[in-house]
Design a protein around this motif. Structure first.
Motif, PDB file in Angstrom:
ATOM      1  N   TYR A   1     -12.499   2.950 -78.720  1.00 20.89           N
ATOM      2  CA  TYR A   1     -11.446   2.845 -79.738  1.00 20.89           C
ATOM      3  C   TYR A   1     -11.644   4.007 -80.721  1.00 20.89           C
ATOM      4  O   TYR A   1     -12.398   3.902 -81.686  1.00 20.89           O
ATOM      5  CB  TYR A   1     -11.531   1.486 -80.421  1.00 20.89           C
ATOM      6  N   VAL A   2     -10.939   5.100 -80.483  1.00 19.44           N
ATOM      7  CA  VAL A   2     -11.195   6.347 -81.204  1.00 19.44           C
ATOM      8  C   VAL A   2     -10.892   6.228 -82.700  1.00 19.44           C
ATOM      9  O   VAL A   2     -11.687   6.661 -83.541  1.00 19.44           O
ATOM     10  CB  VAL A   2     -10.384   7.509 -80.582  1.00 19.44           C
ATOM     11  N   ASP A   3      -9.751   5.649 -83.051  1.00 23.56           N
ATOM     12  CA  ASP A   3      -9.420   5.551 -84.468  1.00 23.56           C
ATOM     13  C   ASP A   3     -10.418   4.684 -85.226  1.00 23.56           C
ATOM     14  O   ASP A   3     -10.736   4.953 -86.389  1.00 23.56           O
ATOM     15  CB  ASP A   3      -8.008   5.002 -84.641  1.00 23.56           C
ATOM     16  N   GLY A   4     -10.910   3.651 -84.572  1.00 16.23           N
ATOM     17  CA  GLY A   4     -11.942   2.818 -85.196  1.00 16.23           C
ATOM     18  C   GLY A   4     -13.215   3.604 -85.442  1.00 16.23           C
ATOM     19  O   GLY A   4     -13.869   3.449 -86.483  1.00 16.23           O
ATOM     20  N   MET A   5     -13.575   4.469 -84.487  1.00 17.21           N
ATOM     21  CA  MET A   5     -14.748   5.331 -84.655  1.00 17.21           C
ATOM     22  C   MET A   5     -14.539   6.308 -85.802  1.00 17.21           C
ATOM     23  O   MET A   5     -15.437   6.545 -86.620  1.00 17.21           O
ATOM     24  CB  MET A   5     -15.033   6.088 -83.358  1.00 17.21           C
ATOM     25  N   ARG A   6     -13.346   6.892 -85.855  1.00 17.64           N
ATOM     26  CA  ARG A   6     -13.057   7.874 -86.910  1.00 17.64           C
ATOM     27  C   ARG A   6     -13.208   7.261 -88.305  1.00 17.64           C
ATOM     28  O   ARG A   6     -13.838   7.853 -89.194  1.00 17.64           O
ATOM     29  CB  ARG A   6     -11.633   8.417 -86.746  1.00 17.64           C
ATOM     30  N   TYR A   7     -12.620   6.094 -88.485  1.00 17.19           N
ATOM     31  CA  TYR A   7     -12.676   5.461 -89.796  1.00 17.19           C
ATOM     32  C   TYR A   7     -14.099   5.037 -90.148  1.00 17.19           C
ATOM     33  O   TYR A   7     -14.572   5.208 -91.274  1.00 17.19           O
ATOM     34  CB  TYR A   7     -11.720   4.272 -89.825  1.00 17.19           C
ATOM     35  N   ALA A   8     -14.820   4.499 -89.155  1.00 18.79           N
ATOM     36  CA  ALA A   8     -16.201   4.071 -89.392  1.00 18.79           C
ATOM     37  C   ALA A   8     -17.077   5.258 -89.798  1.00 18.79           C
ATOM     38  O   ALA A   8     -17.948   5.135 -90.668  1.00 18.79           O
ATOM     39  CB  ALA A   8     -16.760   3.401 -88.141  1.00 18.79           C
ATOM     40  N   LEU A   9     -16.858   6.411 -89.198  1.00 20.92           N
ATOM     41  CA  LEU A   9     -17.626   7.603 -89.553  1.00 20.92           C
ATOM     42  C   LEU A   9     -17.347   8.037 -90.987  1.00 20.92           C
ATOM     43  O   LEU A   9     -18.257   8.470 -91.704  1.00 20.92           O
ATOM     44  CB  LEU A   9     -17.307   8.746 -88.582  1.00 20.92           C
ATOM     45  N   ILE A  10     -16.092   7.912 -91.424  1.00 21.06           N
ATOM     46  CA  ILE A  10     -15.757   8.236 -92.815  1.00 21.06           C
ATOM     47  C   ILE A  10     -16.495   7.291 -93.768  1.00 21.06           C
ATOM     48  O   ILE A  10     -17.039   7.710 -94.804  1.00 21.06           O
ATOM     49  CB  ILE A  10     -14.239   8.138 -93.041  1.00 21.06           C
ATOM     50  N   LEU A  11     -16.538   6.012 -93.408  1.00 14.98           N
ATOM     51  CA  LEU A  11     -17.222   5.029 -94.249  1.00 14.98           C
ATOM     52  C   LEU A  11     -18.730   5.264 -94.262  1.00 14.98           C
ATOM     53  O   LEU A  11     -19.385   5.085 -95.296  1.00 14.98           O
ATOM     54  CB  LEU A  11     -16.899   3.619 -93.760  1.00 14.98           C
ATOM     55  N   LYS A  12     -19.282   5.670 -93.123  1.00 13.83           N
ATOM     56  CA  LYS A  12     -20.700   6.018 -93.096  1.00 13.83           C
ATOM     57  C   LYS A  12     -20.965   7.228 -93.982  1.00 13.83           C
ATOM     58  O   LYS A  12     -21.986   7.305 -94.679  1.00 13.83           O
ATOM     59  CB  LYS A  12     -21.150   6.289 -91.657  1.00 13.83           C
ATOM     60  N   ALA A  13     -20.053   8.181 -93.970  1.00 10.94           N
ATOM     61  CA  ALA A  13     -20.199   9.377 -94.806  1.00 10.94           C
ATOM     62  C   ALA A  13     -20.258   8.999 -96.284  1.00 10.94           C
ATOM     63  O   ALA A  13     -21.035   9.577 -97.053  1.00 10.94           O
ATOM     64  CB  ALA A  13     -19.043  10.341 -94.552  1.00 10.94           C
ATOM     65  N   PHE A  14     -19.447   8.011 -96.670  1.00 10.87           N
ATOM     66  CA  PHE A  14     -19.416   7.628 -98.077  1.00 10.87           C
ATOM     67  C   PHE A  14     -20.760   7.078 -98.544  1.00 10.87           C
ATOM     68  O   PHE A  14     -21.168   7.278 -99.691  1.00 10.87           O
ATOM     69  CB  PHE A  14     -18.317   6.602 -98.328  1.00 10.87           C
TER      70      PHE A  14
END
Length: 498
Positions: A75-88
């Motif tokens: 699930y690519v979009d889920g990965m993208r958003y999770a990576l942004i949250l990890k970055a925060f």
């Protein structure tokens, strides 16, 4: 600088970043009965976003869980958003290189221009802003804005406008900042996003304070405070106290400033918000310096510096070092005063902070003044005045004019000194800071004494005395007594002079 850090995640996909704990508990309950899949990934990401205002560790754990599940089901979009949250998470702990790493990982998964790409760009811009890499931050924000405008989407457009406005505040580009804040407010009103509107009102209030429009600033803050009460939002209430305290400091209402700032300290004590703590320490240092309590002020500045250095916020580090230099000047510790102002100036030149550079030259000029190095003092003050005039910084212009007048007074050039003092006083009346007005009254009174115009001298010294009583400033009271003593000595009233 980063007075808005806790709001930087405020445009997450669900808009729950301001949500109360019961809303998070409800989501957690829903999660417990949900099978692995896209919906579970989305919910984990939304819980992570909402948790960041309360528990950063749990927030990060949920983001990691979301990423692993999204990767397992491709699930690519889920990965993208999770990576942004990890970055925060890493952004909040000042590990900016790791934060950028996760933002770049998210970007590598992008296959199209969409809202999530725009969001990632804004968050990346915030990291660059923290690193004082302002050109890179601007590029990221503008790219996000172009994507949202091209898509005809408003999901993250207001958020991009708001953060771009905050960048302009740092760069003292107040007109541009106000424009973007108002664009953001218009979009938030369209979507009836009360919390985001209130947050942006606080940001706009800082712009108004920068240009000396304190009545307008206070009106905006009061509007935002009312929303905080209406929604029972703890973060809006916290920022209500901070902003009111800062405006009271700027207008010379020091007792009220301390009341508001200590209320903020009480509210923040159980929350891990180091960036806000650094801001509060510096605010308290500013108030105590104005009150003439240098040791207390220095302790608060040093505590602020510790936090700012741990977070790696160059703009804030430079700002507090300038404050420390001012205290050491007050204490006539010129070696340390020069050391700290030189370090502040070097940082501000590195990051291209014109407003901060002007501050450093002003402080350096005053240090030279106290050292009686008058030629050097005038050179530094003229450099500061040139920048502040270009920036239309009224408060700073008044300070430079006042300090130049003191130099000329020391050189016994009383008529030119009086001209500068009266010009400074005009600016002070426009701004309305009672402490600064009192300082100018004292200065004008002192010059009239030296010009043997004792009637006018007494008039201005009485006005200064009134301001000293209203503000409770020991510095104003001390200086006023000294100037009265000069006047009485000049008129052979030695008993009253003593």
């Amino acid at each position: 600088m980063f007075r808005f850090l806790i709001f930087w995640l405020s445009m997450s996909a669900t808009g729950l970043v301001y949500g109360q704990r019961q809303e998070i508990d409800s989501l957690q309950t829903k999660l417990a009965g949900m099978r692995p899949g896209i919906e579970r990934v989305d919910l984990l990401n939304n819980i992570s976003s909402a948790l960041y205002n309360y528990d950063v560790v749990r927030a990060h754990d949920r983001a990691v869980e979301a990423y692993e599940l999204a990767r397992s089901i491709d699930y690519v979009d889920g990965m993208r958003y999770a990576l942004i949250l990890k970055a925060f998470y890493f952004f909040g702990s000042a590990n900016y290189s790791e934060a950028l790493n996760y933002h770049r990982q998210s970007a590598k998964l992008e296959t199209r221009d969409d809202d999530l790409k725009a969001y990632n760009l804004v968050m990346t811009g915030n990291v660059f802003q923290a690193l004082a890499q302002y050109d890179s931050a601007l590029k990221a924000y503008m790219q996000a804005i172009r994507i949202e405008q091209t898509l005809g989407s408003e999901q993250y457009l207001a958020y991009a406008y708001k953060n771009l406005g905050r960048l302009h505040v740092i760069q003292w580009r107040n007109d541009e900042a106000e424009m973007y804040f108002r664009l953001a407010i218009d979009l938030y009103k369209k979507n009836n996003s009360k919390r985001s509107i209130a947050d942006t009102w606080y940001a706009l209030a800082e712009v108004k304070s920068n240009v000396g429009a304190y009545d307008e600033a206070l009106q905006l803050v009061n509007q935002a405070c009312a929303v905080g009460e209406e929604l029972d939002d703890e973060f809006l209430k916290l920022y209500c106290y901070i902003n009111k305290g800062e405006i009271s400091h700027n207008t010379g209402e020091y007792a009220d400033a301390l009341d508001q700032l200590f209320l903020a300290m009480e509210k923040i004590k159980d929350v891990e918000l180091p960036n806000v703590l650094a801001r509060l320490y510096q605010d308290l240092g500013d108030v105590y310096e104005a009150l003439g309590q240098n040791e207390v002020a220095l302790n608060y500045f040093l505590e602020s510096l510790k936090v700012a250095q741990r977070l790696g916020i160059k703009h804030e580090i430079a700002k507090v070092k300038s404050g420390i230099a001012w205290i050491y000047k007050n204490q006539k510790n010129f070696k340390l005063a020069h050391q700290f102002i030189n370090e502040s100036l070097e940082l501000r030149q590195e990051i291209g902070d014109d407003h901060g550079i002007s501050n450093c030259y002003n402080v350096r000029g005053v240090i030279y003044l106290v050292e009686k190095k008058y030629d050097s003092a005038l050179v530094s003050l003229d450099r500061s005045l040139e920048i502040r005039t270009r920036l239309k910084y009224k408060y700073g212009i008044a300070a430079c004019l006042f300090n130049k007048a003191i130099v000329l007074e020391e050189r016994k050039d009383y008529k030119q000194a009086l001209d500068l003092q009266l010009r400074a006083l005009e600016y002070e009346h426009q701004i309305g800071n009672k402490f600064s007005i009192g300082i100018s009254y004292n200065g004008v009174g002192s010059i009239y004494t030296k010009l043997n115009d004792f009637r006018k001298a007494a008039h201005y010294l009485r006005l200064a005395e009134q301001m000293a009583e209203r503000t409770g400033s020991l510095t104003l009271q001390m200086n006023n007594s000294g100037y009265w003593a000069e006047l009485y000595a000049m008129t052979n009233d030695h008993k009253r002079a003593l």
